[in-house]
Enzyme design. Structure first.
Site, PDB file in Angstrom:
ATOM      1  N   GLU A 205       9.166 -11.398 -13.310  1.00  0.00           N
ATOM      2  CA  GLU A 205       9.633 -10.404 -12.350  1.00  0.00           C
ATOM      3  C   GLU A 205       8.708 -10.452 -11.150  1.00  0.00           C
ATOM      4  OE1 GLU A 205       7.664  -8.825 -14.887  1.00  0.00           O
ATOM      5  OE2 GLU A 205       6.180  -8.163 -13.431  1.00  0.00           O
TER       6      GLU A 205
ATOM      7  N   SER B  74      -7.925 -13.677  -0.764  1.00  0.00           N
ATOM      8  CA  SER B  74      -6.908 -14.021  -1.772  1.00  0.00           C
ATOM      9  C   SER B  74      -5.678 -14.715  -1.219  1.00  0.00           C
ATOM     10  CB  SER B  74      -6.503 -12.765  -2.541  1.00  0.00           C
ATOM     11  OG  SER B  74      -6.061 -11.750  -1.665  1.00  0.00           O
TER      12      SER B  74
ATOM     13  N   LYS C 124      -2.228 -16.886  -6.586  1.00  0.00           N
ATOM     14  CA  LYS C 124      -1.296 -16.700  -7.710  1.00  0.00           C
ATOM     15  C   LYS C 124      -0.856 -18.016  -8.357  1.00  0.00           C
ATOM     16  CE  LYS C 124       0.617 -12.137  -6.957  1.00  0.00           C
ATOM     17  NZ  LYS C 124       0.113 -11.669  -5.644  1.00  0.00           N
TER      18      LYS C 124
HETATM   19  C1  PLP Z   1      -0.468 -10.474  -5.362  1.00  0.00           C
HETATM   20  C2  PLP Z   1      -1.595 -10.528  -4.437  1.00  0.00           C
HETATM   21  C3  PLP Z   1      -2.737  -9.704  -4.617  1.00  0.00           C
HETATM   22  C4  PLP Z   1      -2.849  -8.664  -5.681  1.00  0.00           C
HETATM   23  O1  PLP Z   1      -2.811  -9.125  -6.983  1.00  0.00           O
HETATM   24  P1  PLP Z   1      -4.116  -9.202  -7.893  1.00  0.00           P
HETATM   25  O2  PLP Z   1      -3.588  -9.515  -9.244  1.00  0.00           O
HETATM   26  O3  PLP Z   1      -4.799  -7.880  -7.820  1.00  0.00           O
HETATM   27  O4  PLP Z   1      -4.961 -10.281  -7.344  1.00  0.00           O
HETATM   28  C5  PLP Z   1      -3.794  -9.856  -3.731  1.00  0.00           C
HETATM   29  N1  PLP Z   1      -3.742 -10.734  -2.698  1.00  0.00           N
HETATM   30  C6  PLP Z   1      -2.664 -11.526  -2.498  1.00  0.00           C
HETATM   31  C7  PLP Z   1      -2.671 -12.456  -1.336  1.00  0.00           C
HETATM   32  C8  PLP Z   1      -1.551 -11.444  -3.348  1.00  0.00           C
HETATM   33  O5  PLP Z   1      -0.490 -12.218  -3.122  1.00  0.00           O
END
Ligand code: PLP
Length: 392
Positions: free
Chosen positions: A110, A375, A88
């Site tokens: 938000e 992610s 993010k």
């Molecule tokens: C917020 C988040 C997601 C989901 O958000 P996307 O916009 O679909 O990527 C996935 N993995 C992690 C670690 C997150 O913090």
């Protein structure tokens, strides 16, 4: 490269459905974002932060033990190693920098679980911008650590006390604050959702992930991956990992939604599997709705996937058969998280564990290249892991 048309549509999905009070503000953004983002100065500054602050490029790691178990070659794109622990931050720094270039004086956002709030508060501390984060009162209790992080980073955290006191109420509060001072305020959106041009902006910032995957695979001596797999909440880490590979017909792009307790139960968040077209947060996309068209309260064990909509670009990719959408249940994600942890020594975020869970749902050849976008890291989910796996 896939870009929306000038009205913000990917095929029939997208657009900009905003209150009249915000027309001018959204318009200003539409007219300026490309000029700024593609300018040499912006790119130089942004790339410098990605390299020296976020820690990019993140490794593309060959997971030998996992590969052996699934009889193929699996690489993990380590977004969990980004500063603040997830992808993010790539987007948060990009948008706060964009706000500065536009002459804005204040950042609002938000947040649901607090991950986007922490990334935005971090970018604001770095770039010296005042920041106010709106968060449902109930979410603030559930995600205390992230609230503390945002406060320590110098952001104001404002509780949303109406309705269910969760993400959608926080969104309403943030939009109200935006309308009060549209001239000076920049609203940072955390995924490839919202009115045009947000989905395009977030896609452009997250596409660094697939640019790196592409060049890292070349360094390993491969031309293209056979698969790229990523979890989808709003869809930003997935589109980031897919972007460079959309236009080739060789690579299969696998988006994994959260099935929650199962797609045939009411406790689910599998938007493409269950959704119908509808408008949420300013754009038209697939959306899980009740029979009379109300927004459905989604469920997933991972807070980051607990969203009833999905970015318009993913609806487009799905309909055009450019991606394949699977889902993983809470249980499957938990098992995958434990498996990755014990095979590779990497504790994943519960969101990312949904992508790992897809390995059991596909069949691979031994010489295929499978890239999984990891992610985020799992520190934030240790309470859940402790309860489920019953560690003392
Ligand atoms: C917020 C988040 C997601 C989901 O958000 P996307 O916009 O679909 O990527 C996935 N993995 C992690 C670690 C997150 O913090």
């Amino acid at each position: 490269m896939i870009r929306p048309n000038k009205n913000g549509y990917y095929g029939e999905y997208g657009g900009a459905f905003v209150p009249e009070m915000l027309y001018q503000n959204v318009n200003e953004l539409q007219e300026n974002y490309e000029k700024i983002i593609f300018s040499e100065n912006f790119q130089k500054e942004y790339k410098n932060y990605l390299k020296n602050y976020v820690g990019r490029p993140t490794p593309l790691y060959e997971a030998r033990n996992l590969s052996q178990k699934y009889g193929t070659k699996i690489y993990l794109k380590r977004e969990d190693l980004c500063h603040t622990g997830a992808h993010k931050i790539n987007n948060a720094i990009g948008q706060v920098l964009l706000a500065k270039y536009m002459g804005k004086k204040k950042i609002i956002a938000e947040t649901g679980a607090g991950q986007h709030g922490v990334a935005t508060a971090t970018a604001c501390a770095l770039l010296n911008m005042p920041c106010e984060i709106f968060m449902g009162e109930k979410d603030m209790e559930r995600q205390k650590l992230n609230v503390l992080r945002m406060k320590m980073l110098g952001s104001k955290v404002t509780p949303a006390v109406s309705g269910s006191k969760t993400l959608k109420d926080a969104t309403n509060e943030a939009i109200r604050a935006w309308i009060q001072d549209p001239q000076n305020t920049y609203y940072v959106i955390g995924s490839v959702v919202g009115p045009h041009p947000y989905p395009d902006i977030v896609t452009l910032f997250q596409s660094i992930i697939s640019q790196e995957i592409n060049s890292q695979l070349h360094e390993y001596g491969y031309e293209l991956p056979n698969y790229v797999i990523a979890c989808v909440g709003g869809g930003s880490n997935a589109i980031g990992a897919f972007y460079q590979f959309i236009s080739n017909s060789f690579t299969k792009l696998i988006a994994v939604e959260a099935a929650g307790e199962g797609i045939h139960t009411p406790k689910t968040a599998a938007t493409i599997a269950l959704g119908k077209k509808g408008i949420l947060h300013g754009s038209l996309s697939y959306l899980i709705q009740t029979e009379d068209g109300q927004i459905f309260e989604p469920h997933s064990i991972s807070a980051g996937l607990d969203y009833p909509g999905i970015g318009p670009i993913h609806s487009y990719l799905h309909d055009a058969k450019l991606s394949q959408v699977l889902s993983a249940t809470d249980q499957e994600a938990l098992e995958a998280a434990l498996e990755l942890t014990q095979l590779e020594g990497i504790i994943p975020a519960l969101e990312s564990a949904h992508a790992i869970a897809a390995l059991k749902k596909l069949t691979f050849q031994p010489n295929e290249i499978v890239v999984i976008n990891l992610s985020g890291r799992g520190d934030k989910d240790m309470n859940t892991y402790q309860q489920v796996f019953q560690y003392e």
